[in-house]
Design a protein around this motif. Structure first.
Motif, PDB file in Angstrom:
ATOM      1  N   GLY A 292      50.082  34.103  72.074  1.00  0.00           N
ATOM      2  CA  GLY A 292      49.150  32.998  71.868  1.00  0.00           C
ATOM      3  C   GLY A 292      47.696  33.399  71.866  1.00  0.00           C
ATOM      4  N   LYS A 293      47.394  34.633  72.239  1.00  0.00           N
ATOM      5  CA  LYS A 293      46.011  35.096  72.300  1.00  0.00           C
ATOM      6  C   LYS A 293      45.442  35.248  70.894  1.00  0.00           C
ATOM      7  N   MET A 294      44.221  34.754  70.698  1.00  0.00           N
ATOM      8  CA  MET A 294      43.556  34.830  69.400  1.00  0.00           C
ATOM      9  C   MET A 294      42.456  35.887  69.452  1.00  0.00           C
ATOM     10  N   LEU A 295      42.509  36.846  68.546  1.00  0.00           N
ATOM     11  CA  LEU A 295      41.514  37.907  68.461  1.00  0.00           C
ATOM     12  C   LEU A 295      40.756  37.774  67.146  1.00  0.00           C
ATOM     13  N   LEU A 296      39.424  37.725  67.216  1.00  0.00           N
ATOM     14  CA  LEU A 296      38.605  37.578  66.020  1.00  0.00           C
ATOM     15  C   LEU A 296      38.156  38.945  65.501  1.00  0.00           C
ATOM     16  N   PHE A 297      37.580  38.943  64.304  1.00  0.00           N
ATOM     17  CA  PHE A 297      37.085  40.173  63.690  1.00  0.00           C
ATOM     18  C   PHE A 297      36.004  40.810  64.565  1.00  0.00           C
ATOM     19  N   ASP A 298      35.834  42.122  64.394  1.00  0.00           N
ATOM     20  CA  ASP A 298      34.821  42.850  65.147  1.00  0.00           C
ATOM     21  C   ASP A 298      33.469  42.743  64.446  1.00  0.00           C
ATOM     22  N   GLN A 299      32.441  42.385  65.192  1.00  0.00           N
ATOM     23  CA  GLN A 299      31.113  42.214  64.612  1.00  0.00           C
ATOM     24  C   GLN A 299      30.580  43.528  64.040  1.00  0.00           C
ATOM     25  N   GLY A 300      30.874  44.643  64.706  1.00  0.00           N
ATOM     26  CA  GLY A 300      30.428  45.937  64.199  1.00  0.00           C
ATOM     27  C   GLY A 300      31.038  46.253  62.851  1.00  0.00           C
ATOM     28  N   PHE A 301      32.318  45.924  62.678  1.00  0.00           N
ATOM     29  CA  PHE A 301      32.979  46.120  61.391  1.00  0.00           C
ATOM     30  C   PHE A 301      32.324  45.244  60.323  1.00  0.00           C
ATOM     31  N   MET A 302      32.010  44.001  60.680  1.00  0.00           N
ATOM     32  CA  MET A 302      31.347  43.115  59.716  1.00  0.00           C
ATOM     33  C   MET A 302      29.989  43.679  59.313  1.00  0.00           C
ATOM     34  N   ASN A 303      29.257  44.205  60.265  1.00  0.00           N
ATOM     35  CA  ASN A 303      27.941  44.782  59.957  1.00  0.00           C
ATOM     36  C   ASN A 303      28.074  45.960  58.993  1.00  0.00           C
ATOM     37  N   GLU A 304      29.100  46.774  59.184  1.00  0.00           N
ATOM     38  CA  GLU A 304      29.333  47.908  58.287  1.00  0.00           C
ATOM     39  C   GLU A 304      29.659  47.430  56.875  1.00  0.00           C
ATOM     40  N   VAL A 305      30.520  46.427  56.782  1.00  0.00           N
ATOM     41  CA  VAL A 305      30.895  45.893  55.470  1.00  0.00           C
ATOM     42  C   VAL A 305      29.679  45.293  54.770  1.00  0.00           C
ATOM     43  N   ASN A 306      28.889  44.514  55.501  1.00  0.00           N
ATOM     44  CA  ASN A 306      27.691  43.910  54.913  1.00  0.00           C
ATOM     45  C   ASN A 306      26.703  44.977  54.440  1.00  0.00           C
ATOM     46  N   LYS A 307      26.574  46.031  55.202  1.00  0.00           N
ATOM     47  CA  LYS A 307      25.685  47.132  54.826  1.00  0.00           C
ATOM     48  C   LYS A 307      26.141  47.761  53.517  1.00  0.00           C
ATOM     49  N   LEU A 308      27.451  47.895  53.381  1.00  0.00           N
ATOM     50  CA  LEU A 308      28.005  48.476  52.158  1.00  0.00           C
ATOM     51  C   LEU A 308      27.810  47.542  50.967  1.00  0.00           C
ATOM     52  N   LEU A 309      27.965  46.247  51.186  1.00  0.00           N
ATOM     53  CA  LEU A 309      27.854  45.280  50.098  1.00  0.00           C
ATOM     54  C   LEU A 309      26.449  45.192  49.523  1.00  0.00           C
ATOM     55  N   ILE A 310      25.445  45.377  50.366  1.00  0.00           N
ATOM     56  CA  ILE A 310      24.069  45.273  49.872  1.00  0.00           C
ATOM     57  C   ILE A 310      23.551  46.601  49.327  1.00  0.00           C
TER      58      ILE A 310
ATOM     59  N   HIS B 183      45.683  43.774  60.683  1.00  0.00           N
ATOM     60  CA  HIS B 183      44.930  44.909  61.223  1.00  0.00           C
ATOM     61  C   HIS B 183      43.912  44.347  62.221  1.00  0.00           C
ATOM     62  N   THR B 184      44.258  44.395  63.480  1.00  0.00           N
ATOM     63  CA  THR B 184      43.467  43.750  64.532  1.00  0.00           C
ATOM     64  C   THR B 184      42.006  44.187  64.487  1.00  0.00           C
ATOM     65  N   TYR B 185      41.119  43.195  64.526  1.00  0.00           N
ATOM     66  CA  TYR B 185      39.660  43.336  64.473  1.00  0.00           C
ATOM     67  C   TYR B 185      39.145  43.659  63.063  1.00  0.00           C
ATOM     68  N   HIS B 186      40.030  44.000  62.117  1.00  0.00           N
ATOM     69  CA  HIS B 186      39.663  44.036  60.701  1.00  0.00           C
ATOM     70  C   HIS B 186      40.048  42.724  60.033  1.00  0.00           C
ATOM     71  N   ALA B 187      40.953  41.983  60.667  1.00  0.00           N
ATOM     72  CA  ALA B 187      41.365  40.669  60.174  1.00  0.00           C
ATOM     73  C   ALA B 187      40.372  39.613  60.649  1.00  0.00           C
ATOM     74  N   THR B 188      40.215  38.535  59.868  1.00  0.00           N
ATOM     75  CA  THR B 188      39.350  37.436  60.305  1.00  0.00           C
ATOM     76  C   THR B 188      39.775  36.951  61.681  1.00  0.00           C
ATOM     77  N   PHE B 189      41.073  36.779  61.846  1.00  0.00           N
ATOM     78  CA  PHE B 189      41.610  36.465  63.164  1.00  0.00           C
ATOM     79  C   PHE B 189      43.046  36.972  63.224  1.00  0.00           C
ATOM     80  N   THR B 190      43.475  37.280  64.428  1.00  0.00           N
ATOM     81  CA  THR B 190      44.859  37.681  64.671  1.00  0.00           C
ATOM     82  C   THR B 190      45.401  36.834  65.805  1.00  0.00           C
ATOM     83  N   LYS B 191      46.443  36.065  65.515  1.00  0.00           N
ATOM     84  CA  LYS B 191      47.108  35.301  66.575  1.00  0.00           C
ATOM     85  C   LYS B 191      48.329  36.091  67.022  1.00  0.00           C
ATOM     86  N   GLN B 192      48.281  36.589  68.263  1.00  0.00           N
ATOM     87  CA  GLN B 192      49.377  37.387  68.791  1.00  0.00           C
ATOM     88  C   GLN B 192      50.520  36.486  69.239  1.00  0.00           C
ATOM     89  N   THR B 193      51.661  37.077  69.474  1.00  0.00           N
ATOM     90  CA  THR B 193      52.823  36.287  69.872  1.00  0.00           C
ATOM     91  C   THR B 193      52.675  35.687  71.262  1.00  0.00           C
TER      92      THR B 193
END
Length: 445
Positions: free
Chosen positions: A218-236, A206-216
């Protein structure tokens, strides 16, 4: 274990050479050349043998041993003048080299080898990866006007073990969705176990929900910072103060992922139904036998799609809350549908979550859905943590512990999970006898 033994060995050699240099007041060029060559030779022999499996884990150490040997031999052959040896300088060199060796061995220490689970089925296993673009959806995580792309990886049977020739048959399809910040390879042992027993398994990044996505490409896409902020907000939010904001947030995550999985399923169907010129994996899929599974948020995704029909025959939720069963937020809590869950369902729970769930089972989505479906199974592994339902504790135990594991043996836990999932899908996708308990609370040693 092997990485720690090698680390102690190479650092021990550095200390021994340092002590000997100080004692003899000599740089020991010839001795060091012989030792460096011996270290390199031993390492090469270990790589050739079954002891070290050559991979990224050992690249750094191999490089430094090679460089050390070349420099040591060069000094032994060329240097005629003895260098003044001081205790302080020698200690500093030993400390520096030991630190460098430790750094080079970090991959082997963090990602230990020989923790893979070998598949038990009669088929061999082959894999292939695709990146697909959904032209009907915009990519909301980028500023550019992009369409949503997802990368998927298939594991499927070959005619026999160690063979590249595809198996001549039609096989059930099982699609997997990873958890938040997971990756498509998170449960590889599960995929290979199923494939070795005659399944085609597709895992989605799930692109940008995954830690990283390596496409066919060769392009590497990392997780979205906004998504991480939402998850962290929920965890605390331990006191549950977010309320309706939490509901809206999690439903947004689920919508994105459900659309990803729906697109993936539709894409597979269209490729399977091509009259000719289709890749071999799509010629092997039986569209009459489709199952879904997922870990954590991925489990919620699989369960949500299972409720929507689409000819799904069975769903396995691996330690995840079935968010799709929530229909709204009223009176300070999520409202859960009372509509019977339409397909057989298998739920796994970690011990800590299971204790909490038992106190709220009358309002918890998974237990309500399970109670409404006669073919439902609920299994709690009391000494397992959340990440024990993935391969991460075997691949990177230090990282997995930080994210949430418990005292269960990681390998034994995943072997049990994989075998249970296999029996579940065998029952509902292949029509084989199923003897799983309706509810079981176990501890795995």
């Amino acid at each position: 274990m092997i990485a720690m033994i090698i680390l102690l060995g190479v650092i021990g050699v550095e200390i021994a050479l340092g002590i000997l240099s100080v004692k003899k007041k000599s740089p020991l060029y010839t001795t060091k050349a012989n030792v460096r060559l011996a270290e390199l030779l031993i390492f090469i022999l270990l790589v050739i043998s079954p002891i070290i499996k050559w991979s990224f884990r050992w690249y750094g150490l191999g490089l430094i041993l090679l460089i050390q040997a070349i420099i040591a031999v060069f000094k032994a052959l060329k240097s005629k003048k003895l260098t003044m040896i001081t205790k302080g300088k020698t200690i500093a060199k030993v400390a520096l080299k030991s630190t460098l060796l430790l750094f080079m061995l970090v991959p082997a220490l963090v990602f230990p080898q020989d923790n893979e689970i070998a598949p038990t089925g009669d088929y061999g296993v082959k894999t292939v990866t695709y990146t697909w673009t959904d032209e009907s959806r915009d990519e909301t995580f980028t500023k550019e006007a992009d369409h949503r792309s997802i990368t998927v990886q298939f594991w499927y049977p070959t005619k026999e073990k160690e063979s590249e020739e595809k198996a001549e048959d039609k096989f059930p399809l099982v699609i997997f969705s990873h958890g938040a910040f997971g990756i498509r390879a998170s449960n590889t042992s599960t995929y290979t176990e199923l494939a070795s027993h005659g399944y085609v398994v597709c895992s989605i990044d799930h692109t940008y929900h995954a830690t990283f996505t390596k496409q066919t490409d060769g392009k590497m896409l990392l997780f979205d910072q906004g998504f991480m902020n939402e998850v962290n907000k929920l965890l605390i939010d331990e006191a549950g103060q977010m309320g309706e904001e939490k509901y809206e947030m999690t439903q947004g995550w689920l919508k994105l992922r459900t659309e990803d999985m729906t697109f993936c399923l539709n894409q597979i169907k269209s490729l399977v139904e091509l009259p000719s010129d289709k890749d071999e994996v799509f010629s092997m899929i039986d569209l009459e036998k489709i199952g879904l599974m997922g870990h954590s948020l991925g489990g919620a995704t699989a369960a949500d799609l299972g409720r929507r029909g689409l000819e799904i025959k069975a769903v396995a939720v691996i330690d995840g809350t079935m968010l799709g069963e929530e229909t709204g937020f009223e009176n300070g809590q999520e409202q859960v549908t009372t509509e019977p869950y339409p397909v057989p369902i298998l739920n796994f729970y970690n011990g800590e979550s299971y204790i909490e769930i038992k106190n709220i089972e009358d309002i918890y989505p998974n237990t309500i859905a399970s109670a409404s479906q006669k073919d439902s199974y609920q299994i709690a592994i009391m000494n397992a943590g959340h990440m024990n339902f993935t391969d991460l504790p075997m691949v990177a135990p230090i990282l997995a512990k930080a994210l949430g594991t418990s005292s269960v043996n990681p390998k034994a836990c995943m072997k049990y999970v994989n075998q249970t999932i296999l029996e579940f899908f065998d029952g509902y996708l292949k029509g084989e006898p199923i003897n799983l308990p309706k509810e079981e609370v176990i501890t795995i040693k």
